[in-house]
Design a protein around this motif. Structure first.
Motif, PDB file in Angstrom:
ATOM      1  N   LYS A   1      63.224  36.380  53.073  1.00 45.47           N
ATOM      2  CA  LYS A   1      63.362  36.855  54.415  1.00 45.47           C
ATOM      3  C   LYS A   1      63.373  36.045  55.154  1.00 45.47           C
ATOM      4  O   LYS A   1      64.337  35.899  56.168  1.00 45.47           O
TER       5      LYS A   1
ATOM      6  N   GLU B   1      66.944  40.512  58.337  1.00 47.23           N
ATOM      7  CA  GLU B   1      67.655  41.641  57.800  1.00 47.23           C
ATOM      8  C   GLU B   1      68.123  42.254  58.633  1.00 47.23           C
ATOM      9  O   GLU B   1      68.375  43.270  58.902  1.00 47.23           O
ATOM     10  N   SER B   2      68.827  41.895  58.931  1.00 46.67           N
ATOM     11  CA  SER B   2      70.581  42.361  59.988  1.00 46.67           C
ATOM     12  C   SER B   2      69.780  42.888  61.057  1.00 46.67           C
ATOM     13  O   SER B   2      70.503  44.246  61.285  1.00 46.67           O
TER      14      SER B   2
ATOM     15  N   GLN C   1      66.106  43.888  61.968  1.00 48.46           N
ATOM     16  CA  GLN C   1      64.772  45.049  61.271  1.00 48.46           C
ATOM     17  C   GLN C   1      64.438  45.007  62.336  1.00 48.46           C
ATOM     18  O   GLN C   1      63.496  45.829  63.286  1.00 48.46           O
TER      19      GLN C   1
END
Length: 140
Positions: A74, A132-133, A135
């Motif tokens: 990630k 993660e877009s 997060q």
């Protein structure tokens, strides 16, 4: 309705990103050396080998090594979405095997202390957007 660009609490977001990135070196040690990404001259992160084999355990027991590998992926995916300038700053601060001081980093980059902290703050926010877009972004 969720806003695409809500107002971000920059201070809390920077702290959240900082707290995640400061675990990077430990994650690499837990995941094992073969999961340590190679960093190119343009500070692009590449995983070793053509395919990364993850150590999958039983459904119930996701072990520490697997979690570390997953988190590293990630982080690497987020890093590779940044421009090389931000990648280099974040790499030098949080990921370089040879831990170094902030003073050494801003001298290496030929910038003043205040400019270093401004640029680092911006890079941390951009990392938060990429991870993660978004997060890690904390809204006001």
């Amino acid at each position: 309705m969720m806003l695409l660009f809500p107002e971000i609490d920059r201070k809390k977001t920077r702290k959240t990103v900082h707290d995640l990135l400061k675990t990077y070196r430990s994650l690499v040690r837990i995941a094992g050396e073969k999961h340590s990404p190679k960093v190119t001259a343009a500070y692009t992160f590449e995983m070793n080998g053509s395919e990364v084999e993850f150590s999958h355990k039983t459904e119930q027991m996701m072990d520490r090594k697997y979690l570390a590998e997953t988190e590293l992926m990630k982080i690497i995916n987020a890093m590779n979405q940044l421009d090389s300038y931000d990648r280099q700053l974040l790499y030098d601060k949080y990921m370089d095997r040879n831990f170094t001081t902030n003073i050494a980093i801003y001298m290496k980059h030929h910038m003043s202390e205040s400019k270093f902290y401004r640029e680092l703050d911006k890079a941390l926010i951009r990392f938060g957007e990429s991870y993660e877009s978004g997060q890690l972004l904390i809204e006001k």
